[in-house]
Design an enzyme around this catalytic site. Structure first.
Site, PDB file in Angstrom:
ATOM      1  N   ASP A   8       1.073  -1.557  -4.735  1.00  0.00           N
ATOM      2  CA  ASP A   8      -0.229  -0.925  -4.499  1.00  0.00           C
ATOM      3  C   ASP A   8      -1.155  -1.300  -5.654  1.00  0.00           C
ATOM      4  O   ASP A   8      -0.760  -2.032  -6.570  1.00  0.00           O
ATOM      5  CB  ASP A   8      -0.086   0.598  -4.374  1.00  0.00           C
TER       6      ASP A   8
ATOM      7  N   HIS B 141      -4.847   0.279   9.496  1.00  0.00           N
ATOM      8  CA  HIS B 141      -5.919   0.914  10.280  1.00  0.00           C
ATOM      9  C   HIS B 141      -7.170   1.161   9.431  1.00  0.00           C
ATOM     10  O   HIS B 141      -8.234   1.468   9.973  1.00  0.00           O
ATOM     11  CB  HIS B 141      -5.434   2.197  10.958  1.00  0.00           C
ATOM     12  N   ASP B 142      -7.060   1.030   8.108  1.00  0.00           N
ATOM     13  CA  ASP B 142      -8.226   1.166   7.233  1.00  0.00           C
ATOM     14  C   ASP B 142      -9.093  -0.083   7.239  1.00  0.00           C
ATOM     15  O   ASP B 142     -10.202  -0.068   6.679  1.00  0.00           O
ATOM     16  CB  ASP B 142      -7.779   1.420   5.787  1.00  0.00           C
TER      17      ASP B 142
ATOM     18  N   ASP C  93      -3.204  -6.787  -5.741  1.00  0.00           N
ATOM     19  CA  ASP C  93      -4.182  -6.762  -4.649  1.00  0.00           C
ATOM     20  C   ASP C  93      -3.575  -7.462  -3.443  1.00  0.00           C
ATOM     21  O   ASP C  93      -3.264  -8.658  -3.498  1.00  0.00           O
ATOM     22  CB  ASP C  93      -5.455  -7.482  -5.096  1.00  0.00           C
ATOM     23  N   MET C  94      -3.393  -6.729  -2.345  1.00  0.00           N
ATOM     24  CA  MET C  94      -2.750  -7.292  -1.157  1.00  0.00           C
ATOM     25  C   MET C  94      -3.554  -8.413  -0.520  1.00  0.00           C
ATOM     26  O   MET C  94      -3.028  -9.194   0.274  1.00  0.00           O
ATOM     27  CB  MET C  94      -2.480  -6.189  -0.126  1.00  0.00           C
TER      28      MET C  94
ATOM     29  N   GLU D 218       2.130   2.550  12.662  1.00  0.00           N
ATOM     30  CA  GLU D 218       0.733   2.900  12.957  1.00  0.00           C
ATOM     31  C   GLU D 218       0.621   3.436  14.381  1.00  0.00           C
ATOM     32  O   GLU D 218       1.529   3.255  15.201  1.00  0.00           O
ATOM     33  CB  GLU D 218      -0.155   1.658  12.833  1.00  0.00           C
TER      34      GLU D 218
ATOM     35  N   GLU E 155      -8.299   2.594  14.816  1.00  0.00           N
ATOM     36  CA  GLU E 155      -6.992   2.595  15.460  1.00  0.00           C
ATOM     37  C   GLU E 155      -7.007   1.517  16.545  1.00  0.00           C
ATOM     38  O   GLU E 155      -8.060   1.205  17.101  1.00  0.00           O
ATOM     39  CB  GLU E 155      -6.686   3.965  16.063  1.00  0.00           C
TER      40      GLU E 155
ATOM     41  N   GLY F 110       0.840  -1.200   0.000  1.00  0.00           N
ATOM     42  CA  GLY F 110       0.000   0.000   0.000  1.00  0.00           C
ATOM     43  C   GLY F 110       0.870   1.243   0.000  1.00  0.00           C
ATOM     44  O   GLY F 110       0.564   2.218   0.690  1.00  0.00           O
TER      45      GLY F 110
END
Length: 352
Positions: A220, A258-259, A240-241, A287, A318, A197
């Site tokens: 990404d 965190h997304d 695609d991860m 993060e 988070e 990403g």
């Protein structure tokens, strides 16, 4: 005597509340005026000039209407974003402060792009549906506002995708610098690093420059890496991860996990575990770690980011250290180290 103290304390709290409530009534004003200052280029003009500028000079340079520009500057001076300094015996100029230097668009520590992203109409609209999200009565606030999730929206709107990449890049310049200065040994022995990403590659390009023995892989979505600036020493891979992560000695994440919710994080981290060497591979996560340090002056930012995740993502959040240990453990990582740096984020090292 005790009753008097109690009444006195209550009166003080009421008096404080009478003042503080106005910060919530007009809380949006600060961000709107700061956004205005960035768009007008006030900080950029003063920086280029090299010394404080009078209202007349700023009016001419920025092509603004003098009384209105003065009202903007008066507000910004009140909040110590800019400051007034004598230019001559009879005139006052407006000068930069450490805070307004972070509004210079291409400044070393600029946060202008992140402010412009978060204050954009696209990102402000979801906040009006936050209460519905808490009631669990519909889609995520972003989907309610725009009909699709933030990533699908960005893919279909290149301008917004560029705004996201620029915002992430400006934070990366701050966080990666803190990482390099405070935790450089994290990269000892790593010959290849995949930034999962990685966006436009800002973080990875800084790391490859600081540690030239490393080969970088910016991984990404295809539409993101297609427009990423090309840098020597970095390979650009679209994909695609959730399906596959390019093989490397270590996987690197910054403001990506965190997304996602726990299940998605575990799925992504399992793909990383498959991509790194079983004996010495690791995952490096940059993060926020909530509730880790009560003396952290930036702790409030993590709590704000958690609200941003609720408004802008479907399931993101988070995490506390306990929550990070859970997702990493479920993904098959058995050993975890956490190190604070001079940034909002901490460094999490996870080993198989």
């Amino acid at each position: 005597m005790g009753d008097i103290k109690v009444r006195g304390k209550k009166e003080d709290e009421d008096e404080k509340a009478e003042v503080e409530i106005w910060n919530y009534v007009f809380g949006h004003v600060k961000i709107a005026v700061v956004k205005c200052a960035i768009e007008l280029g006030i900080a950029d003009a003063i920086d280029k000039h090299g010394s404080p500028m009078t209202l007349s000079q700023l009016t001419t340079t920025l092509k603004c209407e003098p009384p209105r520009l003065y009202r903007i500057l008066r507000f910004l001076v009140h909040y110590q974003i800019f400051k007034e300094e004598p230019v001559t015996q009879d005139s006052i100029g407006f000068a930069l402060t450490p805070l307004s230097r972070r509004l210079i668009r291409h400044g070393e520590r600029s946060m202008a792009a992140l402010i412009l992203l978060e204050s954009s109409p696209v990102m402000l609209a979801p906040w009006h549906s936050l209460s519905a999200r808490v009631l669990d009565s519909g889609n995520s606030p972003f989907e309610t506002a725009h009909g699709k999730d933030v990533w699908s929206y960005a893919e279909e709107n290149p301008g917004h995708s560029k705004l996201i990449d620029e915002a992430m890049a400006c934070d990366a310049r701050v966080a990666v610098r803190a990482l390099i200065e405070g935790c450089s040994r994290v990269f000892d022995g790593i010959k290849s690093l995949v930034d999962v990403g990685g966006g436009n590659g800002t973080a990875l390009s800084m790391l490859v420059k600081a540690f030239p023995w490393m080969h970088g892989i910016n991984f990404d979505l295809p539409h993101v890496v297609a427009v990423a600036p090309k840098v020597d020493g970095i390979e650009y891979v679209g994909g695609d991860m959730f399906e596959c992560v390019p093989k490397a000695d270590a996987a690197f994440f910054m403001w990506v996990l965190h997304d996602r919710d726990d299940e998605e994080c575990i799925q992504i981290l399992k793909k990383c575990r498959e991509a790194i060497p079983q004996d010495k591979g690791k995952v490096i996560i940059v993060e926020s770690v909530l509730e880790e340090d009560e003396n952290d002056k930036l702790e409030f930012v993590g709590l704000m980011l958690d609200m941003v995740m609720m408004a802008h993502t479907n399931k993101g959040k988070e995490r506390t250290l306990k929550e990070w240990k859970y997702v990493l453990g479920e993904a098959g990582f058995t050993r975890i180290n956490v190190k604070p740096i001079h940034a909002v984020q901490s460094i999490i090292e996870a080993y198989i």
